[in-house]
Design an enzyme around this catalytic site. Structure first.
Site, PDB file in Angstrom:
ATOM      1  CG  PHE A  84     -30.932 -37.487 -21.113  1.00 24.25           C
ATOM      2  CD1 PHE A  84     -31.983 -38.201 -21.673  1.00 24.25           C
ATOM      3  CD2 PHE A  84     -29.672 -37.608 -21.691  1.00 24.25           C
ATOM      4  CE1 PHE A  84     -31.783 -39.028 -22.765  1.00 24.25           C
ATOM      5  CE2 PHE A  84     -29.461 -38.431 -22.789  1.00 24.25           C
ATOM      6  CZ  PHE A  84     -30.517 -39.143 -23.338  1.00 24.25           C
ATOM      7  CB  ILE A  94     -27.457 -37.216 -16.982  1.00 28.05           C
ATOM      8  CG1 ILE A  94     -27.863 -38.410 -17.848  1.00 28.05           C
ATOM      9  CG2 ILE A  94     -28.304 -37.117 -15.730  1.00 28.05           C
ATOM     10  CD1 ILE A  94     -27.725 -39.737 -17.139  1.00 28.05           C
ATOM     11  CB  CYS A  95     -29.532 -31.922 -15.930  1.00 22.86           C
ATOM     12  SG  CYS A  95     -29.579 -30.621 -14.679  1.00 22.86           S
ATOM     13  CB  ILE A  96     -25.178 -32.349 -12.126  1.00 24.52           C
ATOM     14  CG1 ILE A  96     -24.667 -32.939 -10.814  1.00 24.52           C
ATOM     15  CG2 ILE A  96     -25.226 -30.832 -12.050  1.00 24.52           C
ATOM     16  CD1 ILE A  96     -23.204 -32.668 -10.558  1.00 24.52           C
ATOM     17  CB  ALA A 132     -28.791 -36.565 -12.074  1.00 31.74           C
TER      18      ALA A 132
END
Lengths: 130, 131, 102, 102, 131, 130
Positions: free
Chosen positions: F39, F77-79, F82
């Site tokens: 994501f 989820i891409c840090i 995010a």
């Protein structure tokens, strides 16, 4: 004049929130009244206090919060749009049985009626979105 | 600041609101959330006009069946608008024609206006919400 | 096999379909999904462009997105193939790779 | 005063500017912001369309968005007016209402 | 599942990755976040190609100054790509020309290819990330 | 075959997440392996447990969580994305000094390298976005 602003996209993904902020600042500097800023669609994501953008870039939510403090702005997040997207204040969290909330300082959650009211009460409604 | 519109319903000015729907349904949420605004707005007893133009004409296409995409079909709600006294529905002729559609394809009765008539109609409004 | 190009934007509002077609080599596949399916029907101002593209490409269209939008498979341009999500998966595996024109 | 139309989409990718111009009555203003500013320059394939629109409309373009994109105010089509955010606010108050073509 | 790419850097296969940039900067975030992917990807020592086409050519326009819009100017980073051994940068001729631009307007040296050459180049790739 | 999925838009605002879910389901039914769902951009908003969409509509986050449970999917989820948008897990919340987190069950936060790895390890990478 009395102006209201509608923001329809989340921060960063589209420029809308940035443009809305610059427009609002300029309007205030010119002595106009900002009746309300309403956040709809993904615009509700402007109001999360969980975001930590890179240090060398702007923090959009903080910009809203600062402006709200300084100019007593009414920043309203649409409740229906917020429920879909996971923006909660303490009341909503309780009502929905969630274990926390993420709304940022200076924002409040309310109904779509507040947008219509802004349309009725303001001399101009300006929309920023994708 | 709580619910001040309850007064406006009775005492506030009546303004000419136009909702301009320009996007296809389902690809994005704008069609659905625009409809949600219109339904709430009905309680305010303003002078409401809805326009469907560009891909917005697809919002009121008959026979929508969303079972296979797993998304709620909200098109029946357009038929409920009449019950909310939202009766001024306009569709742009050029938008229909370029998409090979006619009013027979639509779930609600509408008035068809051409590009120039629509431009004039927009100028008559006081508040324009474009989605 | 050359690649599969997916297009999810309305041909009436965006130039995405044009761009995809201009960059699809002969034999490449084109799959219309989401609002991209509006390009698939006869009687519209974009129909001729799609028909012309059939000379060089197999063109597919996602049935679930057609039904959702109240459009009819009977009006799909001759020569286009309607697929479901399973068919979408098959296309992804049959063609060498996928380019999503977002 | 008729209304102010704002356009924030690139004229090369979307049909938003065309739609706005088709629905702007004589005397209406058009303000190009965000990616919409790319319509404001000479030497592009959309420049003639913008020049033609000047016959019926005052066209404004947001300077901060021009600078951000590395474009030059010197290349703005003759007859367009460059404004800053304060000028944007002034236009909103001078014209009778605003239509945002999103 | 943590950081398995540290091995891949040494042992994994080398694949041909293409990053296709089609959007203008600042109007949306795709240009910036695409660049962030490219910078991370550099550590994986894959065979990387960048393409700028359609409004994506504006990403590498010289003289960007974002002070007045209050957004970070990330265009200098494109000049750093060379240091990451990302050296295959292509720009589509038709995209430049229709926007009245030449390679003199760009912050980095690029190879100009036409529409057909670009289509062939895309076919040679193994993974295409389009932003 | 081994497939990976990239989701670039948040739930509801665009159909991308819905299409990605239907595609993933169909791929699993056909016996393909889903190496990873990544994501990115606003796509990270798929992973908030704070959303409460209307009862009569789908719950996109729950659909992901259910699929992850049933098929042991790796939802990443891409840090960086995010952080910009306010999606936090417990670790990130602590690290950023935030007073809570909002990540949904079945999702994890990690680096962009996980996307590149998906591109290297998978036979196909399919992108859903706007």
């Amino acid at each position: 004049m009395k102006l209201s602003i509608l923001v329809n996209e989340g921060p960063y993904q589209h420029q809308s929130a940035d443009t809305a902020i610059q427009f609002t600042k300029a309007a205030l500097e010119k002595g106009h009244e900002i009746f309300r800023v309403f956040f709809y669609h993904d615009g509700v994501n402007n109001g999360t206090r969980f975001a930590v953008p890179p240090q060398d870039d702007r923090n959009i939510t903080e910009q809203w919060t600062e402006m709200a403090k300084e100019h007593n702005l009414d920043l309203v997040i649409c409740i229906a749009a917020a429920q879909r997207r996971g923006i909660l204040d303490e009341n909503e969290a309780k009502r929905q049985g969630k274990d926390g909330d993420n709304i940022a300082e200076g924002f409040r959650i309310s109904g779509l009626g507040q947008l219509i009211e802004a349309g009725i009460q303001s001399d101009r409604l300006v929309i920023f979105g994708d | 600041m709580s619910e001040p519109w309850e007064d406006d319903e009775l005492d506030g000015p009546v303004r000419k609101f136009m909702y301009v729907n320009r996007r296809a349904p389902y690809g994005t949420i704008y069609a659905l959330e625009s409809l949600e605004v219109v339904l709430i707005a009905a309680a305010f007893e303003q002078d409401v006009t809805l326009v469907f133009m560009d891909d917005g004409v697809y919002q009121i296409k008959k026979d929508q069946n969303t079972d296979a995409i797993g998304v709620k079909n909200f098109s029946p709600t357009y038929r409920a608008l009449e019950g909310y006294d939202v009766e001024k529905l306009y569709v742009e002729k050029e938008s229909l024609e370029s998409r090979g559609l006619t009013t027979d394809d639509l779930v609600v009765p509408v008035q068809v206006v051409n590009n120039d008539q629509l431009a004039e109609l927009m100028e008559e409004q006081e508040v324009i919400l474009s989605f | 096999m050359p690649m599969l190009h997916t297009v999810n934007k309305s041909p009436f509002e965006r130039r995405t379909l044009d761009t995809a077609l201009r960059h699809a080599v002969k034999g490449a596949g084109v799959l219309l999904i989401e609002d991209g399916v509006y390009a698939a029907f006869d009687g519209t101002v974009v129909a001729e462009k799609v028909k012309a593209a059939l000379a060089d490409h197999k063109i597919y269209v996602l049935g679930p997105d057609i039904a959702a939008r109240g459009m009819s498979e009977h009006h799909v341009i001759d020569g286009l193939e309607v697929v479901d999500y399973g068919g979408f998966v098959d296309l992804v595996t049959e063609y060498d790779k996928v380019q999503s024109w977002l």
